[in-house]
Write a protein that holds these residues in place. Structure first.
Motif, short mmCIF file in Angstrom:
data_model
loop_
_atom_site.label_atom_id
_atom_site.label_comp_id
_atom_site.label_asym_id
_atom_site.label_seq_id
_atom_site.Cartn_x
_atom_site.Cartn_y
_atom_site.Cartn_z
N ALA B 96 0.84 -1.20 0.00
CA ALA B 96 0.00 0.00 0.00
C ALA B 96 0.87 1.25 0.00
N ALA B 97 1.94 1.21 0.79
CA ALA B 97 2.82 2.38 0.86
C ALA B 97 3.43 2.66 -0.50
N THR B 98 3.84 1.60 -1.19
CA THR B 98 4.45 1.80 -2.50
C THR B 98 3.42 2.22 -3.54
N ILE B 99 2.24 1.63 -3.46
CA ILE B 99 1.19 1.99 -4.43
C ILE B 99 0.87 3.48 -4.30
N GLU B 100 0.72 3.93 -3.06
CA GLU B 100 0.40 5.34 -2.84
C GLU B 100 1.51 6.23 -3.44
N LEU B 101 2.74 5.84 -3.15
CA LEU B 101 3.88 6.62 -3.64
C LEU B 101 3.93 6.60 -5.17
N THR B 102 3.72 5.41 -5.74
CA THR B 102 3.79 5.26 -7.19
C THR B 102 2.69 6.06 -7.88
N ILE B 103 1.48 5.99 -7.33
CA ILE B 103 0.37 6.71 -7.97
C ILE B 103 0.67 8.20 -8.00
N VAL B 104 1.08 8.73 -6.87
CA VAL B 104 1.36 10.17 -6.84
C VAL B 104 2.52 10.50 -7.79
N ALA B 105 3.55 9.65 -7.77
CA ALA B 105 4.68 9.90 -8.66
C ALA B 105 4.24 9.86 -10.12
N MET B 106 3.39 8.90 -10.46
CA MET B 106 2.96 8.80 -11.86
C MET B 106 2.06 9.96 -12.24
N ILE B 107 1.23 10.41 -11.32
CA ILE B 107 0.39 11.57 -11.63
C ILE B 107 1.28 12.78 -11.95
N ILE B 108 2.29 12.98 -11.12
CA ILE B 108 3.22 14.08 -11.37
C ILE B 108 3.92 13.87 -12.71
N ALA B 109 4.41 12.65 -12.91
CA ALA B 109 5.17 12.36 -14.12
C ALA B 109 4.30 12.56 -15.37
N ILE B 110 3.07 12.06 -15.30
CA ILE B 110 2.20 12.16 -16.48
C ILE B 110 1.81 13.62 -16.72
N PHE B 111 1.39 14.28 -15.67
CA PHE B 111 0.92 15.65 -15.84
C PHE B 111 2.03 16.55 -16.39
N ILE B 112 3.16 16.52 -15.76
CA ILE B 112 4.25 17.39 -16.21
C ILE B 112 4.84 16.85 -17.52
N GLY B 113 5.05 15.55 -17.58
CA GLY B 113 5.68 14.96 -18.76
C GLY B 113 4.87 15.18 -20.02
N VAL B 114 3.58 14.86 -19.96
CA VAL B 114 2.74 15.00 -21.16
C VAL B 114 2.67 16.46 -21.58
N ASN B 115 2.44 17.34 -20.63
CA ASN B 115 2.30 18.75 -21.00
C ASN B 115 3.61 19.35 -21.50
N ALA B 116 4.71 18.97 -20.87
CA ALA B 116 6.00 19.47 -21.35
C ALA B 116 6.25 18.97 -22.77
N GLY B 117 5.89 17.72 -23.02
CA GLY B 117 6.06 17.14 -24.36
C GLY B 117 5.22 17.86 -25.39
N ILE B 118 3.98 18.16 -25.01
CA ILE B 118 3.08 18.85 -25.94
C ILE B 118 3.61 20.24 -26.28
N ILE B 119 3.98 20.96 -25.24
CA ILE B 119 4.44 22.33 -25.48
C ILE B 119 5.72 22.31 -26.31
N SER B 120 6.60 21.36 -25.99
CA SER B 120 7.84 21.25 -26.76
C SER B 120 7.55 20.97 -28.22
N ALA B 121 6.58 20.10 -28.44
CA ALA B 121 6.26 19.74 -29.82
C ALA B 121 5.63 20.93 -30.55
#
Lengths: 537, 335
Positions: B96-121
């Motif tokens: 559970a501890a890892t799932i919680e950490l992973t979910i938050v990390a992935m939300i950050i990664a997806i939100f920033i990553g996808v948007n940074a990729g879009i703007i860059s493109a």
């Protein structure tokens, strides 16, 4: 329909992210604010102790692992106790004791009015119950009970019987004299547990410990924290001072120091020597030194050529610059070792002259042994940090460089800790680094345990076997006159020094750090201590 | 779709079965005796021998394996050699501890990553593009160990904004219900503790998010560039549609599929690969549970722990495959 789900997905993702960023923005300020107000508030009464590893069990007799005792010292008490910062003997749950002339009968008067945390009475029957429980077990369940020579029915078992003479008197009758008997009784694993709780909890007692100590067990969240609370009925008037003690696991030494600096913990062990300046330079923190009772060494497996040649071993003893190692990797917080046991242990032979760092002498000895051109060897470096060896790999590199100067080409090897111990026990190393922290402050616990031929296959990783030494060590085990014992151990150290199965490297002073308002914390040389008198200014 | 899902789920069985065999074989090939490690450096020969027998480690390996599989089939993950506790009960708080950490990390990664990729493109070859891609490169190659300690130094010690270690303030502990603390604190209506949980999550999840964030950004950028060259985007832009709508309504849908694959893979990797992050931040997660188990040669925990992670990994990939069809109606799963 599907378009909508995608949109929904994206929008919700966005919303969650926004929420998260928003929340974190607010909370940052709050964190700072709350931290300040609490530090200015009333006197702190919760101690958070940060350490590197979790306990494996909270029933101290079921393990030999130091992390366990750090906690159980606070929950359980032993019949006899060590001094605050040494291994002299003091009353514990037993107020006084008498030893018969033949050293076979020990009669202990117990402290009255002591209660276990579950409200039951501590008495002679409880002591008998605990010893019966242990001696009827086996080495797997109660590994440290072997300090008493084995289990009931076994040939070497020291304790013939334990009886309750009356409510507050308990009597031990031994099969043969055992010199360190009382010192053994004082070891953490022999903490007296509540018989009622042991019977009720059964196998679960290791998670639900009940003793007579200054703190009661509350909660254990594995790999995270163990919570203890004040025992309001503790027999020592006015103690403990703290309301709550929390042991927290933070594996990484640097992160633990960060947590200490940030106020998340109040006390930490396993401080890197290189971080000493950080502590002394911060007036919110204090440096704490644990009295030294350990030896870090470089061992040779003496049944492998060329290490089966005493001259080679002596030559290599001349080729290690211990002072330089201490300066570089222990921040000066260690003492050069010349014997396998530290000077803080009784019977230490200070007359022995260490092999001086002398490469010319080393070369001469090598030539005499028939290795004028040197040889190639493997040098195994410890993969984990231990108080006696904080940076194994780097120490190995220094030794490697010195050896190279006398023509000995050492290749450094390492492997994970489990494999390391396994290979060492099987005698697969040419030379290896290891160390030992004393259990009870008795020389037997160093010399017999680490270098007697009986210990080959367990802790005598050097496969060193010397019959003369064996006779001396066995004689010292049964001799109860302390001066005679000390003489025997001094003699043993001479034999070992001459045979040189090891290069004794250091006796280190393990470092801890705490907040500067922490007082009366006295670390014990055995590595664990009760926090009864600790408080905040 | 339904039959496809069912088939995929059933096809997991041989995969997981094969995994048990491989893991079982590998961990027994590593030298190191569990009994020795459990009892420690100070154990006697006798103690080690007794424990070996008690743990059944003296039996032939195939009997040990059959015993293990039999127990698994009844849903029993085994008993930890070290703590002597049932793994079924022990594993969840860590997971559970890892799932919680992973979910938050992935939300950050997806939100920033996808948007940074879009703007860059969108603004390709602009300063933002260059900066973002350089940062992404740095992100991929940054040692988490170093990054974690730097984060602690900057945000905990220098700025004093965030806690440096752990999941909660131990002086104000959280009562666990599900062990996912964000949920637990909300269930108990403790918003103060909810904030505390988020504070503890930020630094480790940022450290954990760095690599996937960088990978996602680079992936999004390249697929977006591809898509934006296509005719329908040109038409949309020619119509004078605002950038936001062109990107989020039209382009992203086609660009996101390869990104989804990456997200799926990365999530799985994070679950098992959070060991360093969990060590630095004192996070009691599955990575550390497994790491300790390996150190102690706690065979049942290693076996079952890897099995559970593998199962989750495969499950995430299944979800990703199914998401393809949701995102792109042209993808259909027939019999």
């Amino acid at each position: 329909m599907k378009n909508k789900s995608l949109k929904l997905l994206l929008i919700s993702l966005l919303a969650i992210s926004m929420l998260l960023v928003g929340c974190s923005g607010n909370s940052n300020e709050k964190a700072g604010g709350e931290g300040q107000s609490s530090s200015e508030g009333e006197k702190k009464d919760t101690l958070v102790f940060g350490r590197g590893g979790d306990s494996t069990s909270l029933d101290p007799i079921t393990t030999t692992e130091g992390e366990t005792f750090k906690v159980t010292e606070n929950i359980f008490e032993t019949l006899v106790e060590y001094g605050e910062q040494d291994t002299t003997l003091h009353p514990g749950l037993a107020e006084s004791w008498e030893v018969s002339k033949d050293a076979l009968t020990y009669t202990l008067k117990l402290r009255q009015g002591v209660k276990f945390h579950d409200g039951t009475d501590f008495n002679a029957e409880a002591v008998v119950f605990n010893f019966e429980r242990w001696m009827n077990g086996n080495a797997d369940d109660f590994p440290y009970y072997t300090m008493f020579g084995g289990f009931k029915g076994e040939e070497g078992h020291v304790i013939e019987s334990v009886t309750a003479v009356d409510e507050n008197t308990v009597q031990f009758v031994l099969n043969r004299p055992q010199a360190p008997f009382l010192k053994n009784l004082a070891m953490s694993p022999f903490g007296i547990a509540s018989p009622t709780a042991v019977e009720e909890s059964g196998d679960k007692f290791r998670e639900n410990p009940v003793g007579t100590g200054p703190f009661k067990f509350v909660e254990w969240k594995q790999n995270d924290r163990i919570v203890l609370e004040k025992n309001e009925d503790y027999w020592l008037e006015g103690f403990p001072k703290l309301k709550q003690v929390i042991f927290r696991v933070i594996p990484e030494n640097s992160s633990r120091l960060n947590a200490l600096t940030n106020g998340e913990i109040d006390l930490m062990d396993g401080l890197n020597n290189s971080d000493e300046a950080t502590i002394t330079g911060n007036d919110q923190l204090q440096l704490i030194e644990r009295p030294s009772m350990n030896t870090g060494y470089l061992g040779f497996t003496v049944n492998r050529p060329p290490f089966d040649n005493k001259l080679v071993r002596q030559a290599l003893n001349h080729a290690v610059d211990k002072e330089a190692i201490i300066e570089a990797f222990y921040g000066g917080k260690a003492e050069v070792a010349k014997n396998p046991m530290p000077p803080s242990v009784e019977g230490y032979n200070d007359e022995i002259e260490a092999y001086p760092y002398d490469l010319e002498k080393a070369k001469e000895l090598l030539a005499e042994a028939g290795y004028a051109d040197g040889f190639e060897m493997d040098l195994w470096a410890m993969p984990v940090a231990r108080p006696y060896m904080p940076e194994g790999m780097k120490v190995a590199e220094v030794i490697q460089a010195s050896f190279a100067e006398i023509g000995v080409k050492a290749e450094i090897q390492s492997v994970d800790w489990a494999t390391y111990l396994d290979k060492a026990a099987k005698g697969e190393f040419d030379a290896y680094m290891l160390g030992w922290t004393g259990d009870n402050g008795d020389p037997d616990n160093f010399l017999y345990t680490l270098l007697d031929k009986d210990s080959i296959g367990s802790n005598n990783y050097s496969y060193y076997s010397n019959d003369e030494l064996h006779d001396v060590l066995i004689k010292a085990q049964t001799e109860t006159e302390q001066n005679t014992r000390n003489d025997l151990y001094k003699q043993a150290q001479e034999i070992i020094h001459d045979d040189a199965p090891w290069v004794p490297l250091v006796h280190s002073t393990p470092l801890l750090a705490g907040t500067s308002d922490l007082v009366n914390y006295l670390p014990h040389p055995t590595g664990s201590e009760a926090l009864t008198k600790v408080e905040f200014k | 779709m339904f039959s496809y899902t069912v088939r995929r789920v059933f096809s997991l069985i041989p995969v997981l079965f094969g995994m048990t065999l491989v893991v079982f074989a590998i961990i027994r090939a590593i030298p190191g005796d569990p009994a020795q490690v459990i009892l420690g450096q100070k154990a006697t020969k006798e103690a080690i021998a007794t424990l070996t027998t008690e743990l059944g480690l003296d039996k032939p390996w195939y009997i040990q394996y059959v015993d293990y599989i039999k127990a698994l089939l009844t849903g029993d993950l085994g008993t930890s050699l070290r703590t002597r506790g049932p793994i079924n009960e022990e594993i969840w708080p860590y997971l559970a501890a890892t799932i919680e950490l992973t979910i938050v990390a992935m939300i950050i990664a997806i939100f920033i990553g996808v948007n940074a990729g879009i703007i860059s493109a969108w603004f390709s070859n602009s300063w933002f593009d260059y900066l973002a891609m350089i940062l992404a490169l740095v992100g991929v190659s940054m040692p988490i160990f170093w990054l974690g300690l730097m984060e602690q130094w900057a945000f905990s010690i220098e700025l004093g904004w965030l806690p440096s270690t752990g999941r909660e303030d131990v002086r104000n502990p959280i009562t666990a219900i599900t062990n996912i603390y964000m949920i637990d604190t909300l269930l108990q209506g403790r918003t103060d503790q909810f904030v505390q949980v988020l504070q503890h999550l930020i630094l480790p999840s940022l450290a954990l998010a760095t690599i996937p964030m960088a990978i996602i950004a680079r992936m999004t950028r390249s697929t977006m560039l591809e898509v934006m060259k296509s005719d329908y985007i040109r038409t949309a832009r020619a119509k004078g549609l605002k950038m936001f709508w062109v990107v989020y309504k039209h382009a992203l849908k086609n660009a996101i599929i390869p990104v989804l694959t990456v997200i799926g893979l990365q999530t799985g990797l994070l679950l098992g690969g959070a060991i360093l992050t969990e060590t630095i931040f004192g996070w009691p997660g599955i990575g550390r549970y497994l790491y300790d188990a390996i150190g102690y040669r706690d065979y049942p925990v290693i076996q079952s722990g890897i099995l559970v992670i593998a199962a989750i990994f495969i499950l995430i990939n299944l979800i990703v495959d199914l998401l393809y069809a949701v995102v792109d109606p042209r993808i259909k799963y027939h019999q």
